[in-house]
Write a protein that holds these residues in place. Sequence first.
Motif, PDB file in Angstrom:
ATOM      1  N   SER A   9      30.019  45.044  29.160  1.00 37.60           N
ATOM      2  CA  SER A   9      29.613  44.579  30.488  1.00 37.60           C
ATOM      3  C   SER A   9      30.489  45.175  31.591  1.00 37.60           C
ATOM      4  O   SER A   9      29.973  45.597  32.633  1.00 37.60           O
ATOM      5  CB  SER A   9      29.588  43.055  30.557  1.00 37.60           C
ATOM      6  N   GLU A  10      31.802  45.243  31.373  1.00 43.43           N
ATOM      7  CA  GLU A  10      32.676  45.835  32.386  1.00 43.43           C
ATOM      8  C   GLU A  10      32.475  47.344  32.485  1.00 43.43           C
ATOM      9  O   GLU A  10      32.554  47.913  33.562  1.00 43.43           O
ATOM     10  CB  GLU A  10      34.148  45.508  32.119  1.00 43.43           C
ATOM     11  N   GLY A  41      41.506  46.705  39.380  1.00 43.69           N
ATOM     12  CA  GLY A  41      41.802  45.281  39.273  1.00 43.69           C
ATOM     13  C   GLY A  41      41.526  44.677  37.911  1.00 43.69           C
ATOM     14  O   GLY A  41      41.896  45.235  36.883  1.00 43.69           O
ATOM     15  N   SER A  42      40.859  43.547  37.913  1.00 39.47           N
ATOM     16  CA  SER A  42      40.615  42.805  36.670  1.00 39.47           C
ATOM     17  C   SER A  42      39.574  43.471  35.773  1.00 39.47           C
ATOM     18  O   SER A  42      39.405  43.071  34.630  1.00 39.47           O
ATOM     19  CB  SER A  42      40.173  41.375  36.995  1.00 39.47           C
ATOM     20  N   LEU A  47      36.916  47.211  30.721  1.00 34.67           N
ATOM     21  CA  LEU A  47      36.481  48.606  30.769  1.00 34.67           C
ATOM     22  C   LEU A  47      37.128  49.384  29.639  1.00 34.67           C
ATOM     23  O   LEU A  47      36.475  50.188  28.962  1.00 34.67           O
ATOM     24  CB  LEU A  47      36.838  49.222  32.122  1.00 34.67           C
ATOM     25  N   ARG A  48      38.399  49.125  29.384  1.00 36.06           N
ATOM     26  CA  ARG A  48      39.086  49.805  28.297  1.00 36.06           C
ATOM     27  C   ARG A  48      38.455  49.454  26.951  1.00 36.06           C
ATOM     28  O   ARG A  48      38.214  50.315  26.119  1.00 36.06           O
ATOM     29  CB  ARG A  48      40.575  49.440  28.290  1.00 36.06           C
ATOM     30  N   ARG A  49      38.200  48.160  26.722  1.00 40.33           N
ATOM     31  CA  ARG A  49      37.588  47.726  25.454  1.00 40.33           C
ATOM     32  C   ARG A  49      36.217  48.360  25.268  1.00 40.33           C
ATOM     33  O   ARG A  49      35.893  48.856  24.186  1.00 40.33           O
ATOM     34  CB  ARG A  49      37.447  46.199  25.425  1.00 40.33           C
ATOM     35  N   GLY A  50      35.407  48.342  26.311  1.00 38.65           N
ATOM     36  CA  GLY A  50      34.072  48.916  26.212  1.00 38.65           C
ATOM     37  C   GLY A  50      34.109  50.422  25.984  1.00 38.65           C
ATOM     38  O   GLY A  50      33.321  50.962  25.203  1.00 38.65           O
ATOM     39  N   SER A  51      35.031  51.098  26.657  1.00 41.04           N
ATOM     40  CA  SER A  51      35.155  52.547  26.485  1.00 41.04           C
ATOM     41  C   SER A  51      35.559  52.883  25.054  1.00 41.04           C
ATOM     42  O   SER A  51      35.024  53.811  24.444  1.00 41.04           O
ATOM     43  CB  SER A  51      36.184  53.114  27.469  1.00 41.04           C
ATOM     44  N   TYR A 100      47.324  51.803  34.533  1.00 40.70           N
ATOM     45  CA  TYR A 100      47.373  50.716  35.509  1.00 40.70           C
ATOM     46  C   TYR A 100      47.765  49.385  34.895  1.00 40.70           C
ATOM     47  O   TYR A 100      48.390  48.551  35.564  1.00 40.70           O
ATOM     48  CB  TYR A 100      46.044  50.629  36.276  1.00 40.70           C
ATOM     49  N   MET A 101      47.449  49.164  33.633  1.00 42.91           N
ATOM     50  CA  MET A 101      47.909  47.933  32.984  1.00 42.91           C
ATOM     51  C   MET A 101      49.428  47.982  32.822  1.00 42.91           C
ATOM     52  O   MET A 101      50.110  46.973  33.002  1.00 42.91           O
ATOM     53  CB  MET A 101      47.212  47.746  31.639  1.00 42.91           C
TER      54      MET A 101
END
Length: 105
Positions: A9-10, A41-42, A47-51, A100-101
């Motif tokens: 979803s992200e 941001g959040s 986004l990382r998990r989905g990628s 960024y994290m």
Amino acid sequence: MNFESTNLSEARLFFNNYLHQDWDIDGSTLEEVFDNNDGLGSLKEGLRRGSQELIDSDCSDRELAQLFLGDWTSGYEPEHGGYDNWRDVLREIIRLCDKYMELEK
């Protein structure tokens, strides 16, 4: 692969909202898009998990192109960043999310 996975979803939001047809308004590179949007941001953790899920999938580059350009209506293509394929783009997205994290720690 189920492209409706909640882990995506992200990623879908990122491609729809940041890599749309006029994506280069936010920067001329993926890194500039992150830089100019507060490191996303959040959104970056999901986004990382989905990628990573998409990298690990058995999808061909053609199937990923259909997902990003067709289903998710992205205007970004790997060639814009000098990448050879969509997995290279996803690896760069992961690198930027990690960067960024780490800065938030």
